[in-house]
Design an enzyme around this catalytic site. Sequence first.
Site, PDB file in Angstrom:
ATOM      1  N   LYS A  43       0.761  -1.339   0.013  1.00 13.73           N
ATOM      2  CA  LYS A  43      -0.003   0.088  -0.051  1.00 13.73           C
ATOM      3  C   LYS A  43       0.985   1.387   0.280  1.00 13.73           C
ATOM      4  O   LYS A  43       0.229   2.446   0.002  1.00 13.73           O
ATOM      5  CB  LYS A  43      -0.996   0.055   1.035  1.00 13.73           C
ATOM      6  CG  LYS A  43      -1.860  -1.184   1.175  1.00 13.73           C
ATOM      7  CD  LYS A  43      -2.347  -1.568  -0.086  1.00 13.73           C
ATOM      8  CE  LYS A  43      -3.570  -0.849  -0.602  1.00 13.73           C
ATOM      9  NZ  LYS A  43      -5.071  -1.156  -0.094  1.00 13.73           N
TER      10      LYS A  43
HETATM   11  N1  PMP Z   1      -3.395  -7.853   1.603  1.00 25.76           N
HETATM   12  C1  PMP Z   1      -3.128  -6.919   2.431  1.00 25.76           C
HETATM   13  C2  PMP Z   1      -2.390  -7.389   3.960  1.00 25.76           C
HETATM   14  C3  PMP Z   1      -3.429  -5.554   2.265  1.00 25.76           C
HETATM   15  O1  PMP Z   1      -3.468  -4.599   3.330  1.00 25.76           O
HETATM   16  C4  PMP Z   1      -4.390  -5.157   1.130  1.00 25.76           C
HETATM   17  C5  PMP Z   1      -4.913  -3.779   0.844  1.00 25.76           C
HETATM   18  N2  PMP Z   1      -5.979  -3.402   1.469  1.00 25.76           N
HETATM   19  C6  PMP Z   1      -4.389  -6.377  -0.097  1.00 25.76           C
HETATM   20  C7  PMP Z   1      -3.947  -7.584   0.240  1.00 25.76           C
HETATM   21  C8  PMP Z   1      -5.136  -6.143  -1.251  1.00 25.76           C
HETATM   22  O2  PMP Z   1      -4.577  -5.240  -2.086  1.00 25.76           O
HETATM   23  P1  PMP Z   1      -5.348  -3.966  -2.918  1.00 25.76           P
HETATM   24  O3  PMP Z   1      -6.189  -3.293  -2.088  1.00 25.76           O
HETATM   25  O4  PMP Z   1      -4.479  -3.462  -4.014  1.00 25.76           O
HETATM   26  O5  PMP Z   1      -6.397  -4.896  -3.698  1.00 25.76           O
END
Ligand code: PMP
Length: 489
Positions: A43
């Site tokens: 992120k």
């Molecule tokens: N895994 C974790 C630990 C996350 O914090 C996030 C983001 N919220 C994701 C997966 C998913 O990523 P994205 O928001 O880009 O779909």
Amino acid sequence: MALKNSILDTIGNTPIVRINNIAPDGVEMFVKLESANPGGSVKDRLAKAIIEAAEKDGSLRPGQTVVEATSGNTGIGLAVVCAQKGYPLVVTMAESFSVERRKMMRFLGAKVVLTPASEKGTGMVKKAKELAETHGWFLARQFENPANADTHAETTAREIIEDFGPDGLDYFVSGFGTGGTISGVSRTLRADSPATRIIAAEPDNAQLLASGHVQAFASDGSAAETHPGFRPHPKQGWSPDFISQIANEAMNEGRIDAFLGVSGDDAMRHSRELAQKEGIFVGITAGATFAAALEIAKTAPNGTKILAMLPDTGERYLSTPLFADIPEEMTDAEMELSKSTADVRFDIATAPAPAATGAKAEAWALQDVHNTVAATPVVLYALEWCEFCWSVRRMFQDAGIDYLSVDLDSAAYRENDQGGQIRAALREITGSPTIPQIFVGGRHIGGATETFDAYNSGKLHEMLDQASIQMMVASENAYGYLPKWLHPR
Ligand code: PMP
């Protein structure tokens, strides 16, 4: 390696690493380690992209407060970016996400406003929106902001193509939270590596994308309802209780080739396997994504190349079910090892320390202690960082008691061994060689143990009363201020 101009230049360009010990024979498995980002997760990419896009289009003014709803990693990423660029940050987060995340964001200077777990993801999003409207703050809108998917299209996907070459990768496997990763990466791969299949992994008990239910959206692009397929799951950061606009777009444009459900147990088992068999320390969604990649590998022909996106580090899960079976105390096997050599063990007493003899105290030091104790209502003779001293200070602070801490090993007392001289004087006055020594209203209480006992029995309260000092009883048992390993056995 070029010099980096700021921490922001270390975001992205994360390593893609081959799996050597837990991949099935004949299949080439790789993982992309987003834990290598400075905030420890994928992120960071979105945080930098959203802030810089808003700076460019003028929607974020210098010094304006940034606010966002997050399961933690976006908040940590934003905290990194906002610390570097000087924006105050307020994060809204459901109370159910791990406490490590709260503490990390606060350590990085952000404020964290919790929302009830019962209100789920939609609750924390609503709270962020309310705060932005009420206070005139910049709302990052990670679930709708196009900069989120764009940065993955421009950076993450380019890094993948650079490492594998166009059409060199057979499967890209990722979960979705905002959907930024899967939407952005799939957009670029479809254009420049069209042979790569895109696999979306979801909690097996909350398969929102695979359900076929069409998510309703409000006019501002946010989700207008809790998705009926949502169930609580342990994969913090995956599948909130709605499909975001960004994730929805990837699905509607046919950029996801298959959906796979992963159980909570499988997710955690594979996180542990990655740690113990590959030395790759990652979180729960990483374990889940890797579990989905292994599912693909099971039936894939020889030579297939599979890449699993591992979103974050395992360090922010110490308080979660991921570590529930990892003991704090020694296991039976470790205790056996402890007993297998003669010395330094818990089950036999260590020899008592020889009684301190020490030189006779000098007159000036004796006078100094008498003067200080007479002139100061509460005095703690201490060492700067000894755990007992630290615990007594915390107890005083919680009780609202003003005190003077004379730290005998601090730099201020080093010259001519003043600290040592005062310590010798204390030994003579109190008859005790140990530190800390505590005085209230001119009277000697004793060391940390006696002070905790006096707190627990109410005697400390009385002594302070006589010296006209107020105290608040903040704890039932003062021994709780000691680190656990110092509790009386
Ligand atoms: N895994 C974790 C630990 C996350 O914090 C996030 C983001 N919220 C994701 C997966 C998913 O990523 P994205 O928001 O880009 O779909």
